[in-house]
Enzyme design. Sequence first.
Site, mmCIF file in Angstrom:
data_model
loop_
_atom_site.group_PDB
_atom_site.id
_atom_site.type_symbol
_atom_site.label_atom_id
_atom_site.label_comp_id
_atom_site.label_asym_id
_atom_site.label_seq_id
_atom_site.Cartn_x
_atom_site.Cartn_y
_atom_site.Cartn_z
ATOM 1 N N HIS A 134 -2.742 -3.053 -6.183
ATOM 2 C CA HIS A 134 -3.187 -2.646 -4.840
ATOM 3 C C HIS A 134 -4.686 -2.904 -4.700
ATOM 4 O O HIS A 134 -5.502 -2.133 -5.190
ATOM 5 C CB HIS A 134 -2.844 -1.158 -4.642
ATOM 6 N N SER A 172 0.825 -1.210 0.000
ATOM 7 C CA SER A 172 0.000 0.000 0.000
ATOM 8 C C SER A 172 0.856 1.255 0.000
ATOM 9 O O SER A 172 0.311 2.351 -0.129
ATOM 10 C CB SER A 172 -0.961 -0.001 1.188
ATOM 11 N N GLU A 227 -5.930 -0.628 -7.722
ATOM 12 C CA GLU A 227 -5.032 0.406 -8.234
ATOM 13 C C GLU A 227 -3.839 -0.332 -8.850
ATOM 14 O O GLU A 227 -3.182 -1.117 -8.176
ATOM 15 C CB GLU A 227 -4.541 1.229 -7.031
ATOM 16 N N ASN A 254 -4.635 6.589 -1.384
ATOM 17 C CA ASN A 254 -4.132 6.959 -0.058
ATOM 18 C C ASN A 254 -3.515 8.357 -0.042
ATOM 19 O O ASN A 254 -3.496 9.025 0.989
ATOM 20 C CB ASN A 254 -3.133 5.919 0.446
HETATM 21 N N1 LIG Z 1 -4.901 -4.902 5.424
HETATM 22 C C1 LIG Z 1 -5.217 -3.921 4.602
HETATM 23 O O1 LIG Z 1 -6.195 -3.171 4.807
HETATM 24 C C2 LIG Z 1 -4.417 -3.711 3.333
HETATM 25 C C3 LIG Z 1 -4.996 -3.024 2.261
HETATM 26 C C4 LIG Z 1 -4.264 -2.880 1.065
HETATM 27 C C5 LIG Z 1 -2.970 -3.395 0.987
HETATM 28 N N2 LIG Z 1 -2.423 -4.046 2.057
HETATM 29 C C6 LIG Z 1 -1.071 -4.578 1.920
HETATM 30 O O2 LIG Z 1 -1.150 -5.999 1.709
HETATM 31 C C7 LIG Z 1 0.015 -6.624 2.265
HETATM 32 C C8 LIG Z 1 -0.424 -7.716 3.235
HETATM 33 O O3 LIG Z 1 -1.203 -7.122 4.246
HETATM 34 P P1 LIG Z 1 -2.198 -7.989 5.165
HETATM 35 O O4 LIG Z 1 -3.068 -6.990 5.870
HETATM 36 O O5 LIG Z 1 -2.803 -9.086 4.394
HETATM 37 O O6 LIG Z 1 -1.151 -8.603 6.211
HETATM 38 P P2 LIG Z 1 -1.361 -9.846 7.193
HETATM 39 O O7 LIG Z 1 -0.422 -9.628 8.319
HETATM 40 O O8 LIG Z 1 -2.817 -10.087 7.472
HETATM 41 O O9 LIG Z 1 -0.850 -11.117 6.314
HETATM 42 C C9 LIG Z 1 0.486 -11.288 5.923
HETATM 43 C C10 LIG Z 1 0.709 -12.783 5.713
HETATM 44 O O10 LIG Z 1 2.017 -12.961 5.179
HETATM 45 C C11 LIG Z 1 2.555 -14.122 5.771
HETATM 46 N N3 LIG Z 1 4.008 -14.109 5.646
HETATM 47 C C12 LIG Z 1 4.912 -13.425 6.377
HETATM 48 N N4 LIG Z 1 6.154 -13.693 5.931
HETATM 49 C C13 LIG Z 1 6.017 -14.574 4.897
HETATM 50 C C14 LIG Z 1 6.933 -15.243 4.051
HETATM 51 N N5 LIG Z 1 8.252 -15.044 4.179
HETATM 52 N N6 LIG Z 1 6.448 -16.078 3.112
HETATM 53 C C15 LIG Z 1 5.119 -16.300 2.989
HETATM 54 N N7 LIG Z 1 4.185 -15.679 3.777
HETATM 55 C C16 LIG Z 1 4.654 -14.841 4.715
HETATM 56 C C17 LIG Z 1 2.056 -14.105 7.183
HETATM 57 O O11 LIG Z 1 2.114 -15.415 7.791
HETATM 58 C C18 LIG Z 1 0.625 -13.610 6.998
HETATM 59 O O12 LIG Z 1 -0.264 -14.701 6.813
HETATM 60 C C19 LIG Z 1 0.850 -5.521 2.878
HETATM 61 O O13 LIG Z 1 1.816 -5.093 1.944
HETATM 62 C C20 LIG Z 1 -0.184 -4.419 3.138
HETATM 63 O O14 LIG Z 1 0.365 -3.122 3.171
HETATM 64 C C21 LIG Z 1 -3.123 -4.234 3.231
#
Ligand SMILES: NC(=O)c1ccc[n+]([C@@H]2O[C@H](COP(=O)([O-])OP(=O)(O)OC[C@H]3O[C@@H](n4cnc5c(N)ncnc54)[C@H](O)[C@@H]3O)[C@@H](O)[C@H]2O)c1
Length: 295
Positions: A144, A123, A156, A194
């Site tokens: 995104h 993000s 996005e 954002n």
């Molecule tokens: N949560 C939101 O609202 C949102 C919205 C848009 C974008 N994002 C982006 O999406 C991405 C993920 O966010 P999220 O909220 O899903 O995070 P999250 O913490 O819910 O999930 C991340 C996952 O990645 C796994 N992980 C960690 N290291 C790993 C590895 N080496 N290999 C494989 N898996 C691994 C973890 O076990 C976990 O299941 C981030 O870059 C975040 O900025 C999040």
Amino acid sequence: MSSPTPIQRVGILGAGAMGNGIAHVAALAGLDIVLVDTARPVLDKSLATMAKNLARQVEKSTIDAAARDAALARITPSTTHDAFATCDIVIEAVPEREDIKRAVYAQILPHLAPHAILASNTSSISITTLGTASTIPDRFVGMHFFNPVPMMKLVEIISGLATSRPTLDAVEALAARMGKTTILAADFSGFIVNRILVPMINEAIFALHEGIGTITSIDQGMKLGAAHPMGPLTLADFVGLDIVLDVMRVLHHGLGDDKYRPCPLLINYVAAGWLGRKTGRGFYDYSSNPPVPTR
Ligand SMILES: NC(=O)c1ccc[n+]([C@@H]2O[C@H](COP(=O)([O-])OP(=O)(O)OC[C@H]3O[C@@H](n4cnc5c(N)ncnc54)[C@H](O)[C@@H]3O)[C@@H](O)[C@H]2O)c1
């Protein structure tokens, strides 16, 4: 130049909130999914969440039971990266830390097919920087998605400096197949949504900090006067005040303009651990229903 082969097999790295939602929507769209995370219990939890969310869609008659079963059958969970070898694209959704993303790219690259695209759901981190780290910058792109993925219509698409046109075309077509509308953003901090949304929330916190309004009047003002579905302080609590602060810091640092300085009141709330809904208190107190403004 010949048009790229349409994407059919999608790898997803990270089965958390976002990876789970992306897998859910892509599987329902008829794509084959390889879902990779570090440990089997994480994958089991993700599949259980997906099954629960798909069952809710069946209850609401937005899909039928056969579509639910077919979607779940299209998902192959794995804890090893060699499972990505047959994928046309891998969408990375691991935590928002550049060091973690760089490390996983180094691990998965040897397993990717020569034509495969690598997309990040970041993000805020620069797609150009991550693309350089990936060593395939022409086939590296930002995709995104918004949370919760099954509900939110937008993707996005972020083009790094070196992202190729065929790569952009392929991910636009993939997002369309998933039923999403795309917008194309250049690679600058905050991208489009954002960059606009989070400074608006920060400004609402300044309005509170300076005594221009109360929590209630600021939220009501933006709902009734600007037709926002949710007031900005309610939205801040929903997103998480720590996330709002992180994004403001990325904008401030990345764009170098003091108009993006985080409000001191926001910094204090985060220091107090008052992060919004997830901690039970932010601008509202969530111990009662409906939540009560704290100022
Ligand atoms: N949560 C939101 O609202 C949102 C919205 C848009 C974008 N994002 C982006 O999406 C991405 C993920 O966010 P999220 O909220 O899903 O995070 P999250 O913490 O819910 O999930 C991340 C996952 O990645 C796994 N992980 C960690 N290291 C790993 C590895 N080496 N290999 C494989 N898996 C691994 C973890 O076990 C976990 O299941 C981030 O870059 C975040 O900025 C999040």
